[in-house]
Design an enzyme around this catalytic site. Structure first.
Site, PDB file in Angstrom:
ATOM      1  N   HIS A 123      -8.376   0.902  -3.938  1.00  0.00           N
ATOM      2  CA  HIS A 123      -9.311   0.638  -2.829  1.00  0.00           C
ATOM      3  C   HIS A 123     -10.048   1.943  -2.533  1.00  0.00           C
ATOM      4  CE1 HIS A 123      -9.650  -0.662   1.707  1.00  0.00           C
ATOM      5  NE2 HIS A 123     -10.818  -0.579   1.113  1.00  0.00           N
ATOM      6  N   ASP A 173      -4.803   3.415  -1.737  1.00  0.00           N
ATOM      7  CA  ASP A 173      -5.875   3.711  -0.779  1.00  0.00           C
ATOM      8  C   ASP A 173      -6.435   5.103  -1.019  1.00  0.00           C
ATOM      9  OD1 ASP A 173      -6.113   1.378   0.951  1.00  0.00           O
ATOM     10  OD2 ASP A 173      -4.037   1.797   1.496  1.00  0.00           O
ATOM     11  N   SER A 207       0.852  -1.194   0.000  1.00  0.00           N
ATOM     12  CA  SER A 207       0.000   0.000   0.000  1.00  0.00           C
ATOM     13  C   SER A 207       0.881   1.235   0.000  1.00  0.00           C
ATOM     14  CB  SER A 207      -0.890   0.011   1.242  1.00  0.00           C
ATOM     15  OG  SER A 207      -1.426   1.307   1.408  1.00  0.00           O
ATOM     16  N   MET A 218     -11.377  -6.391   5.226  1.00  0.00           N
ATOM     17  CA  MET A 218     -10.619  -5.458   6.071  1.00  0.00           C
ATOM     18  C   MET A 218     -10.345  -6.109   7.425  1.00  0.00           C
ATOM     19  SD  MET A 218     -10.170  -2.473   4.402  1.00  0.00           S
ATOM     20  CE  MET A 218      -9.278  -1.853   5.787  1.00  0.00           C
ATOM     21  N   HIS A 247      -1.197  -1.321  -4.197  1.00  0.00           N
ATOM     22  CA  HIS A 247      -2.498  -1.033  -3.578  1.00  0.00           C
ATOM     23  C   HIS A 247      -2.594   0.480  -3.335  1.00  0.00           C
ATOM     24  CE1 HIS A 247      -6.012  -2.180  -1.096  1.00  0.00           C
ATOM     25  NE2 HIS A 247      -5.613  -1.246  -0.234  1.00  0.00           N
ATOM     26  N   MET A 251     -12.249   3.975  -0.606  1.00  0.00           N
ATOM     27  CA  MET A 251     -12.952   4.174   0.670  1.00  0.00           C
ATOM     28  C   MET A 251     -13.657   5.519   0.577  1.00  0.00           C
ATOM     29  SD  MET A 251      -9.947   2.674   3.088  1.00  0.00           S
ATOM     30  CE  MET A 251      -8.738   2.824   1.787  1.00  0.00           C
ATOM     31  N   ASP A 289      -6.523  -6.839   4.030  1.00  0.00           N
ATOM     32  CA  ASP A 289      -5.959  -5.497   4.157  1.00  0.00           C
ATOM     33  C   ASP A 289      -6.030  -5.002   5.597  1.00  0.00           C
ATOM     34  OD1 ASP A 289      -5.129  -2.908   3.709  1.00  0.00           O
ATOM     35  OD2 ASP A 289      -6.862  -2.319   2.496  1.00  0.00           O
ATOM     36  N   MET A 314      -9.200   7.779  -0.032  1.00  0.00           N
ATOM     37  CA  MET A 314     -10.106   8.115   1.077  1.00  0.00           C
ATOM     38  C   MET A 314     -10.637   9.522   0.886  1.00  0.00           C
ATOM     39  SD  MET A 314      -8.021   6.575   4.300  1.00  0.00           S
ATOM     40  CE  MET A 314      -6.945   5.139   4.150  1.00  0.00           C
TER      41      MET A 314
HETATM   42  C1  DX5 Z   1      -6.481   1.137   5.745  1.00  0.00           C
HETATM   43  C2  DX5 Z   1      -5.971   0.868   4.343  1.00  0.00           C
HETATM   44  C3  DX5 Z   1      -4.830  -0.086   4.293  1.00  0.00           C
HETATM   45  C4  DX5 Z   1      -3.593   0.372   5.008  1.00  0.00           C
HETATM   46  C5  DX5 Z   1      -2.703  -0.802   5.279  1.00  0.00           C
HETATM   47  O1  DX5 Z   1      -7.658   1.851   5.665  1.00  0.00           O
HETATM   48  O2  DX5 Z   1      -7.017   0.324   3.556  1.00  0.00           O
HETATM   49  O3  DX5 Z   1      -4.528  -0.450   2.951  1.00  0.00           O
HETATM   50  O4  DX5 Z   1      -2.881   1.342   4.305  1.00  0.00           O
HETATM   51  O5  DX5 Z   1      -1.668  -0.361   6.092  1.00  0.00           O
HETATM   52  P1  DX5 Z   1      -1.006  -1.325   7.180  1.00  0.00           P
HETATM   53  O6  DX5 Z   1      -0.415  -2.458   6.431  1.00  0.00           O
HETATM   54  O7  DX5 Z   1      -0.022  -0.427   7.836  1.00  0.00           O
HETATM   55  O8  DX5 Z   1      -2.121  -1.777   8.108  1.00  0.00           O
HETATM   56 ZN    ZN Z   2      -6.535  -0.527   1.533  1.00  0.00          ZN
END
Ligand code: DX5
Ligand code: ZN
Length: 216
Positions: free
Chosen positions: A67, A36, A9, A138, A34, A69, A176, A38
């Site tokens: 991903h 993320d 990620s 998750m 990956h 979110m 994840d 948000m």
């Molecule tokens: C959390 C994200 C993850 C996160 C993973 O909301 O979806 O992808 O970045 O990070 P680690 O591996 O540090 O938990």
């Molecule tokens: Zn993620």
């Protein structure tokens, strides 16, 4: 043994040096990145948008796993597709028609996935399984890197693996949150295909060794 995909990620990467960090991952032999996304609404944090993805697409051919979110992926997924992502993962907890969304994404030529937060059960996504290429389970509350893996999510992974095997669905399981060398083992044994890892890889002195340690 089946092949396990590691999807680092970039949330834990250096945002002023993303191209360098992605190139480093490429050299280590990683296949997926990956991303993320948000929106500060579906989750409390705000991260990156399609503009950053578009720039990264110019520096690598790695598989981009987005991903989302975000509360309204139906309004934004096409921007990510145009920016060059290969897989678009939306959340089960949004209010949109998820079957329609998955079909639209797949018809556009990219892969579609659904993600479930820790409190969402497998039963809630069973109807959607024939329509998606991947389920992202998750193992932390979405929003931030560096949280601890929730062990009580392991039965959910096993249950999903069983349903996919019995119904012969063509669907990957991605995990994840809180993945490190111990929790990766637990997830692989429970039936995971793809492991996302952020802080464990990027805070390691030697990210190459950290990535290798996730397979074993
Ligand atoms: C959390 C994200 C993850 C996160 C993973 O909301 O979806 O992808 O970045 O990070 P680690 O591996 O540090 O938990
Ligand atoms: Zn993620």
């Amino acid at each position: 043994m089946k092949k396990i995909i590691i999807a680092p990620s970039i949330l834990s990467a250096n945002f002023s040096n993303l191209a360098r960090d992605v190139k480093m991952l490429e050299q280590v032999g990683v296949e997926w990145i990956h991303i993320d996304v948000m929106d500060g609404h579906f989750v409390p944090n705000i991260t990156i948008g399609s503009g950053v993805v578009k720039s990264l697409r110019k520096v690598t051919n790695l598989f981009f796993d987005a991903h989302l979110m975000i509360t309204n992926p139906e309004k934004h997924w096409e921007d990510f597709k145009k920016a060059g992502v290969d897989l678009i993962v939306f959340h089960q907890e949004i209010l949109t028609d998820k079957k329609k969304l998955a079909k639209e994404i797949k018809d556009s030529g990219v892969k579609a996935g659904v993600s479930i937060k820790p409190k969402t059960s497998i039963e809630e996504i069973e109807d959607l399984l024939p329509y998606v290429d991947l389920v992202l389970v998750m193992t932390v509350e979405p929003g931030f890197e560096g949280q601890s893996f929730m062990e009580d999510m392991v039965p959910k992974i096993k249950c999903l693996r069983k349903i996919i095997a019995v119904k012969k669905y063509n669907c990957f399981i991605e995990i994840d949150g809180g993945i490190n060398t111990q929790t990766s083992k637990t997830c692989i044994e429970a039936g995971a295909d793809v492991l996302v890892s952020g802080s464990y890889i990027f805070s390691a002195k030697n990210p190459t060794e950290a990535i290798k340690s996730l397979f074993i």
